[in-house]
Each structure stands twice: as C-alpha cells, then as structure tokens.
Design a protein around this motif. Structure first.
Motif, PDB file in Angstrom:
ATOM      1  N   SER A 247       0.832  -1.072  -0.117  1.00 18.04           N
ATOM      2  CA  SER A 247      -0.243   0.045   0.262  1.00 18.04           C
ATOM      3  C   SER A 247       0.830   1.397   0.523  1.00 18.04           C
ATOM      4  CB  SER A 247      -0.716  -0.104   1.074  1.00 18.04           C
ATOM      5  OG  SER A 247      -1.963  -1.071   1.188  1.00 18.04           O
TER       6      SER A 247
ATOM      7  N   ASP B 154      -6.304  -2.035  -4.530  1.00 12.20           N
ATOM      8  CA  ASP B 154      -5.470  -1.639  -3.343  1.00 12.20           C
ATOM      9  C   ASP B 154      -6.236  -2.822  -2.876  1.00 12.20           C
ATOM     10  OD1 ASP B 154      -3.465  -2.647  -1.143  1.00 12.20           O
ATOM     11  OD2 ASP B 154      -3.676  -0.612  -0.782  1.00 12.20           O
ATOM     12  N   GLU B 155      -6.485  -4.109  -2.789  1.00 10.90           N
ATOM     13  CA  GLU B 155      -7.081  -5.185  -2.287  1.00 10.90           C
ATOM     14  C   GLU B 155      -8.548  -4.494  -1.884  1.00 10.90           C
ATOM     15  OE1 GLU B 155      -5.136  -7.572   0.727  1.00 10.90           O
ATOM     16  OE2 GLU B 155      -3.673  -6.238   1.242  1.00 10.90           O
TER      17      GLU B 155
HETATM   18 MG   LIG Z   1      -1.931  -2.434   2.482  1.00 16.61          MG
END
Ligand SMILES: [Mg+2]
Ligand SMILES: Nc1ncnc2c1ncn2[C@@H]1O[C@H](COP(=O)(O)OP(=O)(O)O)[C@@H](O)[C@H]1O
Ligand code: SF4
Lengths: 326, 307
Positions: A48, A180-181
C-alpha cells in the motif's frame, strides 16, 4: 507496448517515535498500457505504501520518499509541482481502496461523491455532474441508479459500495488504476463479481491496472505479471503463469503452497513459518532468511540482488536455481 | 421523524415537571415570600393572610405548585417585588439576553471553529501550542474576573467601548459582553474542533478525497470539516441554555437588565414569582434547544435515523 508507469528504486520510510520504519526499500516495477500487474505479499510488506507514493497520497509526515523515481507517461512525477500532481490524481491515475465503507465519505451522498469528480476536474455543473453520476452507477450495474443516486454509503451493501468505489475511480477514464485489495473486505460470494467487473472495465478502457492483493487465488485469471513483495522489496517478478508453475523464490513457493487446493483436500495447509520482520529492524542479508527453509550461511550476510532468472523474470534469492529446480 | 419528535416532546413533560418542581421547592424553602414582599415593614396580618391565600401559600406545596403552573400556562406569572407583573419584566429582559446569547454563540462558533481548524491542521506547531495554552488560561479564569478585566481595559483604560451597556443594548454594545460570556465556551469549541479535525485528518475518506485530486481547500471544507463539525454543533446547541443561565454574571458586570439581572434581583429580594417564572422559561429553552440539537444531528449525519 508503451510503458505507462515505471517505478525505479523507490525507498519510503516512516519516521515515528519508535524509530524509522523502512517500509519500501528499493522497489522497481513497471506497468504498460492495458496491462495488469498483481502485487503480492503478506500484510505489512509495503504494497500500500508503494501505491500511496505513486498516487502522491503518502501520510507525510511521518512518511518520506528518500530515494527513487516514479515515471508516469514519461514524466517524473516526484519532481512535479504540487498542483500539477493534483491534476493527475483522479483524472489520469486513480485508486480503489480496500474498505469502501470507511473510504467513502459517510455524510455525502454517493451522487455527490461521484459527481464531484466531474465538477472539480471537468468543470461540469452540479446538475450535469449528477446525471453523469447516474450513468456511472448504471455502468457498474447498481440497480435503480436513478433512485439511489441520493443515497448515502451506509445504505448500500458491501458489494454495491465497492462498485461505487470502482465507479469513482473509473469516472474520468484514467490511464492507470491502482486497486488496493479491492475485494478483501467483501463476502466470498461477492468477491468474484466485483473482480469480474473490475477486469471487464479495465479491458474496455484499456487501462493499466495494479492489483494489490495477498490472495494468490484471485490473481491467476486477471493478471499479466506478478511482483512479490517482502519487507519492502520486490523478491520475485514474473509473467503470471510461469510463477504458478515454477516459482524462483522460496517465499513465493511458500505463498503458493498456502493456497488451499481442491485436489489436496484434507491435507494440512503449508503456511510460511514465523512472522514478517519488524520494519524498524530488518534482518541483514536476505530479509527472508529467518523464515526460509533453504537459508544458508551466505543468506545471513549478503543481501541477494534481483537476479535475472529468465526472460522478464527476476528473483532476489542466492539459490534461485535450486528453487526453480526443486 | 415525526413520531420521534412527538415521543421526545412527551418525554420532556416529566423532565419539565421534575426540574420546575425542584426549583419551586428550593425557592419556597428560601424563606417567607410574604415577609420578603414587605421588606423591613411588618405586614398587617389581615393583608398578609390575604396574600397568602392569593398565592395559595395556605395549601400543601404540591397544590401550590400545580396552582402556580396552571397560572403560568394562562400567561399569569405573578408580580415582582416592584409591583410590576413578571410577564412585563420578561418582555424587557428576554430580548436583551437573547441578543447577548446570539452574540456569544456567533463569537464562540466562528472564532472557536476557525481556531480549531488552524490548530487541528497544524498540530504540534507553535500556533497550536500557543492557542492551546491560551485556551487553558481562559478556562481556568472565572468569568467575573475576565469580565471585569476586559471591561476595565476596553471600557475604562482604552475607552473603545462603553463600560456599561445602555438600556437599548444594540448589537455593537453587546460585542464585549458577548465575548466575555462566550469566552469559556469559545475555549471548549476550539479544543473540540481541534481534536475532531485531528482525528478526521487521518480518516480513510479524507485520503480518498485527496486521491480524487480535489484541491486542498475542498478536501478540508467539504470532506474534513463537514464530519468534524458534528460534535461541535452538538456542543454549541446544548450550550445555548448554559449561556443564558451563565449570563447572570456577565449581565451584572455590564449592567444589562436581562434574564440574569432579573434572576439575581429576584433571588436577592426573595421574590419567588420572578425566580420561578424566569427559571421555568429557562428550562423550556434548555429542553427545546436539546431537541433541536438532536434533530440537527440527524441532518448533519445521515447515518443517524430517528424513528
Ligand atoms: Mg495494504
Ligand atoms: N501512516 C503510517 N505511519 C507509520 N507507519 C506506516 C504508515 N503507513 C504504513 N506504515 C508502515 O509501513 C508498513 C507497510 O505498510 P503497508 O504498505 O500498508 O503494507 P501492506 O503491504 O499490507 O499494504 C507498515 O507495516 C507500517 O510499519
Ligand atoms: S537468499 Fe537465502 S534466505 Fe533468502 S530466500 Fe534465498 S535461500 Fe532463502
């Protein structure tokens, strides 16, 4: 193919009261137009933070980029003026966050939040922006978009909320999307639908996609290539199918062995033993050595570079040959 | 929503009865209102008995209370020690206090929120520390001290304002008293806003707003501030009643003949109709302000649903 994004030797550290956390330590990766790069790794490996550095949304302080460059469509974005950087965000590169419930503003309607993209970047009137918001909601297949455009994030289900996040990122048809995920916070049944939608829109608009995940299962169908991160470094990078067949790094091997497989039902799941290192005190040599089943003396002292192990393949392991072979 | 309001209004009744009855008991425990009425002179026994009957003083306390309340709801608040009807006093006192409160609310909201935003966004810097120390000082100084000091400085020493407010009490005359009345709340609003802003700057939706490429101004005003002000608005709303009650000190310092002044006179001269009358209205103001705050809360935060 055009290189859309090129991250070179990126270093990010967080200067906190407990010390300096070296979250990203020399990351290199690139994404071409229309290509999907999957970034894999356990939580805390710097996935991230790398994305935030690319977007220019790092918490700073305490976060600082100490070294490296980020080229986006040929321009060195880290040297851009603040305003020039802002104009890129949302319009040319956009981000989809993991938890849509907290990532959307709770007190503004989804129509306002979607429409805002057009108001700010395109100068549309509020009315026209709202019409575009309805179109976007239709596009990500939210039922009864016209009726629901004035609703607030908490009035939607998790899957629908994530669709709104996707719609917001796609609003101005950016060239690069960082997800992001995007499905981690969702029910398993909804995960596949959301992933499918994302992949479909990406194909249609020929966007570059960075898909951050710690779920190897998601990756196989959508990604073109994979970068595996560990302790803020890329430890392996390869085209997607090669990595599944023959990983060149013991860490990747460990991750692959942790995927539950239908044909091995009942067998105990292999999980990598131990925990990722503290970023305040990353072990010398290969950062993976305390957990590596193949570690030798040299691993404790010499940090392996990213060896070229094949066409478009790299592995940061002294024993990549042995790993590939075994 | 409508049902919620009705339920809340019904819930107010016991609170209203309870608090006014308590005040009633306390005021009547103060002493003999008839004796107070006559001051130094000894009342003629026949007249005293007549007054006692009129005021229901020969009945048990609860009957006195119900009689009094019944009178109030017919618009009869009794007479003050001057012989003036209490209603007349209210007619002149409430507008003054309301104006003073409005000035105070504006001061605490505008200055408090602005200071809160500045310090919240610049945590740990010198502005932040400076304002923080200042708020601490303000909170720890009683209003009658800060009031007299400011009155002396601005009114006497520098002569920028009139030290005493004229009976007309225009808004500009009320500026200094308004600041004095608002001072402590102003410090609270500053701190509350600061904390709230500081908490929310790290919120995910603020990061999203930045990632959307919104200009910094828009991120702060539209995304960060909207969310951060929810607790602040709640505080300011509930503060309305407290300010009106607290005006008792400020009004005395600046010689404003508002609610606080009348209440003070009423207590001093043991004039129960004045005290109970004014306090009853204060209680109603308190209750209504609280209800409005709760309703406003639902407007500001769509996640709150009243049913
Ligand atoms: Mg992350
Ligand atoms: N805002 C922050 N403040 C301090 N440290 C941070 C912050 N964000 C990230 N970090 C550090 O960076 C590390 C990597 O975080 P992250 O990139 O979010 O990992 P992940 O690979 O799970 O996405 C974290 O473990 C933490 O030590
Ligand atoms: S370098 Fe050594 S410790 Fe690191 S992954 Fe390879 S074998 Fe394991």
């Amino acid at each position: 193919m055009d290189t859309l994004l090129d991250v070179r030797d990126l270093h990010v550290e967080f200067r906190t009261r407990d010390g300096v956390a070296k979250a990203v330590n020399g990351v290199n990766y690139s994404v071409n137009a229309g290509e999907t790069l999957a970034v894999l790794g356990e939580s805390g490996s710097g996935k991230s933070v790398t994305a935030q550095a690319i977007m220019g949304i790092l918490d700073s302080p305490p976060g600082h980029i100490t070294r490296g460059r980020i080229f986006f469509q040929g321009a060195d974005v880290l040297s851009l003026h603040r305003e020039a950087r802002r104009v890129l965000r949302g319009a040319r590169m956009a981000m989809i966050f993991q938890d849509a419930l907290s990532a959307l503003n709770p007190v503004l309607s989804v129509g306002d939040q979607l429409g805002e993209m057009f108001v700010v970047h395109r100068g549309l009137s509020r009315r026209d922006a709202r019409a575009r918001a309805v179109e976007l909601m239709d596009r990500v297949r939210i039922p009864a978009a016209r009726q629901r455009v004035g609703d607030y994030p908490h009035q939607f289900s998790g899957g629908m909320r994530q669709r709104i996040m996707i719609a917001m990122a796609m609003a101005l048809e950016p060239d690069l999307i960082i997800a992001d995920e995007p499905t981690t916070a969702l029910d398993v049944t909804v995960q596949a639908q959301v992933m499918e939608l994302l992949a479909e829109l990406q194909r249609e608009m020929r966007m570059g996609l960075i898909l951050i995940t710690h779920d190897l299962g998601v990756v196989a169908d959508v990604a073109d290539k994979i970068a595996v991160m560990y302790a803020g470094r890329i430890v392996e990078t390869a085209p997607v199918h090669q990595i599944y067949q023959r990983p060149a790094h013991p860490y990747t091997k460990g991750l692959l062995d942790s995927i539950p497989r239908l044909d091995q039902k009942g067998q105990e799941l292999y999980a990598i033993k131990g925990l990722p290192p503290s970023l305040l005190r990353i072990p010398p040599g290969c950062p993976f050595h305390p957990r590596c089943p193949m570690a030798q003396e040299v691993c404790r002292t010499d940090e392996p570079p990213l060896y070229e192990v094949g066409p478009k393949r790299g592995s940061a392991c002294h024993f990549w040959k042995e790993t590939l072979g075994g | 929503m409508g049902r919620y309001v009705i339920r809340r209004l019904l819930q107010m009744i016991p609170v209203f009865v309870g608090s006014t009855f308590l005040i009633f008991v306390m005021v009547y425990a103060l002493g003999d209102p008839v004796a107070a009425l006559f001051g130094e002179r000894a009342p003629d026994p026949a007249t005293a008995a007549q007054i006692r009957r009129d005021l229901y003083l020969d009945h048990p306390l609860w009957q006195q209370y119900t009689h009094y309340m019944a009178q109030i709801f017919q618009g009869n608040f009794g007479t003050a020690f001057t012989g003036q009807p209490v209603l007349e006093l209210m007619g002149s006192a409430w507008p003054l206090t309301i104006r003073l409160t409005i000035v105070a609310i504006i001061v605490e909201a505008v200055i408090g929120v602005i200071l809160g935003i500045i310090t919240g966004l610049r945590r740990g810097r010198s502005v932040d520390t400076g304002v923080l120390v200042l708020t601490l000082i303000v909170v720890s100084i009683p209003t009658f001290v800060s009031g007299y000091v400011l009155q002396f400085l601005f009114g006497v020493k520098w002569g920028v304002v009139n030290p005493s407010v004229s009976p007309a009490a225009s808004f500009d005359e009320l500026a200094l008293p308004g600041v004095v009345l608002a001072l402590v709340s102003l410090a609270y609003v500053t701190r509350l806003t600061r904390t709230s802003i500081a908490e929310n700057t790290r919120a995910d939706y603020v990061r999203t707003a930045v990632a959307k490429g919104l200009p910094r101004r828009r991120v702060i005003l539209r995304h960060l501030l909207r969310n951060s002000l929810i607790p602040v608005v709640t505080f300011i709303g509930t503060d309305i009643g407290a300010l009106m009650g607290g005006a008792i000190v400020t009004e005395r310092i600046f010689n404003i003949h508002g609610v606080g002044y009348q209440l003070y006179q009423g207590i001093l001269r043991q004039n129960s109709p004045t005290v109970v009358g004014f306090v009853t209205i204060l209680v109603i103001v308190f209750l209504v302000a609280n209800l409005l705050v709760d309703l406003l809360y639902a407007v500001l935060d769509p996640r709150i649903r009243y049913a």
